[in-house]
Design an enzyme around this catalytic site. Structure first.
Site, PDB file in Angstrom:
ATOM      1  N   LYS A 107       0.831  -1.207   0.000  1.00 57.18           N
ATOM      2  CA  LYS A 107       0.000   0.000   0.000  1.00 57.18           C
ATOM      3  C   LYS A 107       0.869   1.262   0.000  1.00 57.18           C
ATOM      4  O   LYS A 107       0.680   2.148  -0.824  1.00 57.18           O
ATOM      5  CB  LYS A 107      -0.928   0.005   1.242  1.00 57.18           C
ATOM      6  CG  LYS A 107      -1.894  -1.165   1.249  1.00 57.18           C
ATOM      7  CD  LYS A 107      -2.804  -1.164   2.467  1.00 57.18           C
ATOM      8  CE  LYS A 107      -2.081  -1.460   3.764  1.00 57.18           C
ATOM      9  NZ  LYS A 107      -1.517  -2.816   3.841  1.00 57.18           N
ATOM     10  N   THR A 108       1.844   1.313   0.922  1.00 55.04           N
ATOM     11  CA  THR A 108       2.727   2.481   0.986  1.00 55.04           C
ATOM     12  C   THR A 108       3.503   2.620  -0.321  1.00 55.04           C
ATOM     13  O   THR A 108       3.653   3.717  -0.864  1.00 55.04           O
ATOM     14  CB  THR A 108       3.706   2.331   2.174  1.00 55.04           C
ATOM     15  OG1 THR A 108       2.934   2.163   3.365  1.00 55.04           O
ATOM     16  CG2 THR A 108       4.595   3.530   2.326  1.00 55.04           C
ATOM     17  N   ASP A 152      -1.291   6.913   6.655  1.00 54.23           N
ATOM     18  CA  ASP A 152      -1.260   5.480   6.956  1.00 54.23           C
ATOM     19  C   ASP A 152      -2.161   5.212   8.166  1.00 54.23           C
ATOM     20  O   ASP A 152      -2.395   6.109   8.966  1.00 54.23           O
ATOM     21  CB  ASP A 152       0.193   5.080   7.274  1.00 54.23           C
ATOM     22  CG  ASP A 152       0.495   3.664   6.810  1.00 54.23           C
ATOM     23  OD1 ASP A 152      -0.440   2.950   6.402  1.00 54.23           O
ATOM     24  OD2 ASP A 152       1.679   3.272   6.856  1.00 54.23           O
ATOM     25  N   THR A 201      -5.420  -1.422   7.125  1.00 51.29           N
ATOM     26  CA  THR A 201      -5.574  -2.880   7.132  1.00 51.29           C
ATOM     27  C   THR A 201      -6.974  -3.236   7.645  1.00 51.29           C
ATOM     28  O   THR A 201      -7.350  -4.386   7.651  1.00 51.29           O
ATOM     29  CB  THR A 201      -4.525  -3.522   8.064  1.00 51.29           C
ATOM     30  OG1 THR A 201      -4.568  -2.835   9.318  1.00 51.29           O
ATOM     31  CG2 THR A 201      -3.125  -3.425   7.488  1.00 51.29           C
ATOM     32  N   ARG A 260       6.349  -8.582   1.551  1.00 51.29           N
ATOM     33  CA  ARG A 260       7.259  -8.295   2.677  1.00 51.29           C
ATOM     34  C   ARG A 260       7.860  -9.601   3.207  1.00 51.29           C
ATOM     35  O   ARG A 260       9.049  -9.669   3.498  1.00 51.29           O
ATOM     36  CB  ARG A 260       6.516  -7.558   3.794  1.00 51.29           C
ATOM     37  CG  ARG A 260       7.388  -7.381   5.031  1.00 51.29           C
ATOM     38  CD  ARG A 260       6.724  -6.546   6.101  1.00 51.29           C
ATOM     39  NE  ARG A 260       6.609  -5.154   5.697  1.00 51.29           N
ATOM     40  CZ  ARG A 260       5.534  -4.406   5.916  1.00 51.29           C
ATOM     41  NH1 ARG A 260       4.493  -4.919   6.526  1.00 51.29           N
ATOM     42  NH2 ARG A 260       5.515  -3.156   5.525  1.00 51.29           N
TER      43      ARG A 260
HETATM   44  N1  LIG Z   1       3.976  -5.327  -6.101  1.00 54.36           N
HETATM   45  C1  LIG Z   1       5.181  -5.313  -5.532  1.00 54.36           C
HETATM   46  N2  LIG Z   1       6.286  -5.556  -6.267  1.00 54.36           N
HETATM   47  C2  LIG Z   1       7.503  -5.575  -5.678  1.00 54.36           C
HETATM   48  N3  LIG Z   1       7.727  -5.365  -4.360  1.00 54.36           N
HETATM   49  C3  LIG Z   1       6.669  -5.102  -3.595  1.00 54.36           C
HETATM   50  C4  LIG Z   1       5.349  -5.065  -4.130  1.00 54.36           C
HETATM   51  N4  LIG Z   1       4.493  -4.790  -3.143  1.00 54.36           N
HETATM   52  C5  LIG Z   1       5.219  -4.660  -2.026  1.00 54.36           C
HETATM   53  N5  LIG Z   1       6.530  -4.850  -2.285  1.00 54.36           N
HETATM   54  C6  LIG Z   1       7.629  -4.812  -1.295  1.00 54.36           C
HETATM   55  O1  LIG Z   1       7.143  -5.285  -0.045  1.00 54.36           O
HETATM   56  C7  LIG Z   1       7.535  -4.443   1.028  1.00 54.36           C
HETATM   57  C8  LIG Z   1       6.299  -4.018   1.796  1.00 54.36           C
HETATM   58  O2  LIG Z   1       5.496  -3.157   1.013  1.00 54.36           O
HETATM   59  P1  LIG Z   1       4.694  -1.907   1.666  1.00 54.36           P
HETATM   60  O3  LIG Z   1       5.511  -1.273   2.744  1.00 54.36           O
HETATM   61  O4  LIG Z   1       4.261  -1.017   0.550  1.00 54.36           O
HETATM   62  O5  LIG Z   1       3.447  -2.656   2.297  1.00 54.36           O
HETATM   63  P2  LIG Z   1       2.190  -2.034   3.044  1.00 54.36           P
HETATM   64  O6  LIG Z   1       0.980  -2.603   2.403  1.00 54.36           O
HETATM   65  O7  LIG Z   1       2.292  -0.546   3.087  1.00 54.36           O
HETATM   66  O8  LIG Z   1       2.351  -2.640   4.506  1.00 54.36           O
HETATM   67  P3  LIG Z   1       1.789  -2.050   5.902  1.00 54.36           P
HETATM   68  O9  LIG Z   1       0.319  -2.386   5.946  1.00 54.36           O
HETATM   69  O10 LIG Z   1       2.564  -2.820   6.952  1.00 54.36           O
HETATM   70  O11 LIG Z   1       2.073  -0.585   5.943  1.00 54.36           O
HETATM   71  C9  LIG Z   1       8.310  -3.280   0.401  1.00 54.36           C
HETATM   72  O12 LIG Z   1       9.690  -3.459   0.617  1.00 54.36           O
HETATM   73  C10 LIG Z   1       8.025  -3.346  -1.073  1.00 54.36           C
HETATM   74  O13 LIG Z   1       9.182  -3.068  -1.794  1.00 54.36           O
HETATM   75 MG   LIG Z   2       2.545   0.732   4.712  1.00 57.24          MG
END
Ligand SMILES: Nc1ncnc2c1ncn2[C@@H]1O[C@H](COP(=O)(O)OP(=O)(O)OP(=O)(O)O)[C@@H](O)[C@H]1O
Ligand SMILES: [Mg+2]
Length: 385
Positions: A107-108, A152, A201, A260
């Site tokens: 998401k981030t 967030d 989430t 992740r």
């Molecule tokens: N589609 C994707 N392709 C490649 N790498 C990805 C992809 N999605 C996520 N990642 C990798 O996974 C890791 C986690 O992604 P991210 O921080 O964006 O998750 P999030 O959904 O924001 O998690 P949270 O809910 O904990 O904030 C990052 O290091 C990112 O580089």
């Molecule tokens: Mg995030």
């Protein structure tokens, strides 16, 4: 793209309800030589959520920076691609966007990609840092036209902050009350057009007035093994680690549908390969390393196995209520529901029925438990009834 972050929670920040957490990964010994490696058990290796500051910093270098580089989530990327192109043609800011889904799915990363694709700044904050009106007012008043404001954990915004956001999102204005009671006046301050990207989430915890103000509401789904295989290969390249497609697939299968976790497992396998002096990670190296870390071939850890085994053996396969399951396993109810269940449901090892959770035949088979067909039969009876 400039990224300005203000993620520190305010001193009076409301704390989230305490979930029972496993031991901090900081206490995990890092392997230095092969004998040490054999005793490593990392309790949080399969947790999608991360509270480890070091891991968060490392993640920054692994984030894809364009939609093209972002692997998987095909439907979502299609929607965003159209929104970006249309906004660019109209020379307008993007619609407000709400991204929801389990932790670690990207998401981030997507919010940052949107800012890059639109060529605008991204101001990053999180609900715990926005507890007082001043916090959000300060941020909104400093926005430039077109900027993306990323909030967030948006489900944790206090009511007062939400109410400031309503006119800001809808009409790009701030309504500030001056004076008291009978003599109070509302002064409106215009804001530049900006895009709010909210991430959560727990979309069910958002109030409907806030949810309704997002033009786009998009869900991130768990990734398929082939998508995670590509993510592992991409990360390996960034980390200068040689890996075969089969080695990447072994890791991907254990990553619980979550990038992740895939990246974290790759790093552990890389440690193992390094101490074994292997230049290339193949399927065998990957699976031997994962065994050492107690990660089973489907990415289940001992708590997943405990939950499934308890359901199968103590509750005859179910249906079993969450309370009873929590009491029998000693796990926290909320942790079962938000951390373990989503993946078990996703891989079809658990079903939710109106009368409780049911363990499936596939789960029994995987765990080598007796009565491999009971769960399935019970489920079909329940579904018919
Ligand atoms: N589609 C994707 N392709 C490649 N790498 C990805 C992809 N999605 C996520 N990642 C990798 O996974 C890791 C986690 O992604 P991210 O921080 O964006 O998750 P999030 O959904 O924001 O998690 P949270 O809910 O904990 O904030 C990052 O290091 C990112 O580089
Ligand atoms: Mg995030």
């Amino acid at each position: 793209m400039a990224i300005i972050s203000s993620k520190q929670p305010a001193a009076n920040a409301e704390q989230p309800p305490k979930e029972k957490k496993k031991k901090s990964p900081k206490s995990v010994p890092q392997p230095a030589n092969p004998t040490q490696l054999a005793s490593v058990v990392e309790p949080e290796i399969l947790q999608a959520e991360t509270n480890n500051p070091e891991e968060k910093i490392q993640e920054e270098s692994l984030r894809p920076s364009s939609l093209q580089e972002y692997i998987g989530q095909k439907d979502l990327k299609g929607v965003l691609d159209i929104a970006i192109q249309a906004a660019k043609v109209r020379q307008e800011s993007l619609d407000h966007l709400l991204l929801y889904g389990p932790p670690g799915l990207g998401k981030t990363t997507l919010a940052l990609i949107l800012a890059t694709e639109m060529g605008v700044n991204c101001k990053i904050t999180a609900a715990p840092a926005l507890q007082g009106p001043r916090d959000i007012l300060g941020i909104l008043m400093r926005l430039q036209p077109g900027d993306i404001l990323f909030i967030d954990e948006i489900h944790r915004l206090p009511r007062i902050t939400e109410e400031i956001l309503y006119p800001a999102m809808e009409d790009f204005r701030l309504d500030i009350t001056q004076g008291k009671e009978a003599t109070a006046k509302i002064r409106s301050i215009p804001l530049p057009k900006f895009t709010l990207v909210g991430a959560t989430t727990k979309v069910g915890s958002l109030t409907s007035p806030l949810r309704d103000r997002f033009g786009l509401v998009q869900k991130l789904r768990f990734y398929e093994v082939d998508e995670l295989t590509l993510i592992v290969q991409r990360t390996a390249e960034i980390l200068h680690t040689a890996i075969t497609p089969e080695g990447a697939a072994e890791i991907a299968r254990r990553a619980r549908g979550t990038p992740r976790i895939a990246n974290r497992l790759l790093k552990r396998v890389r440690d193992y390969a390094q101490v074994k002096a292997c230049d290339l990670i193949d399927a065998e190296i990957a699976s031997t390393a994962m065994e050492i870390y107690n990660v089973d071939p489907l990415g289940l850890d001992w708590v997943d196995r405990l939950l499934l085994t308890t359901m199968a053996e103590q509750f005859n396969g179910g249906p079993v209520g969450l309370e009873a399951l929590a009491a029998s396993t000693g796990e926290d109810r909320q942790t079962i529901e938000s951390v373990y269940e989503p993946y078990l449901l996703q891989i079809g090892y658990l079903h939710r029925t109106p009368r409780g959770r049911v363990v499936t035949a596939a789960a029994r088979k995987h765990l080598g438990l007796k009565g491999a067909n009971d769960g399935g039969e019970q489920l079909s009876l329940l579904e018919k009834g």
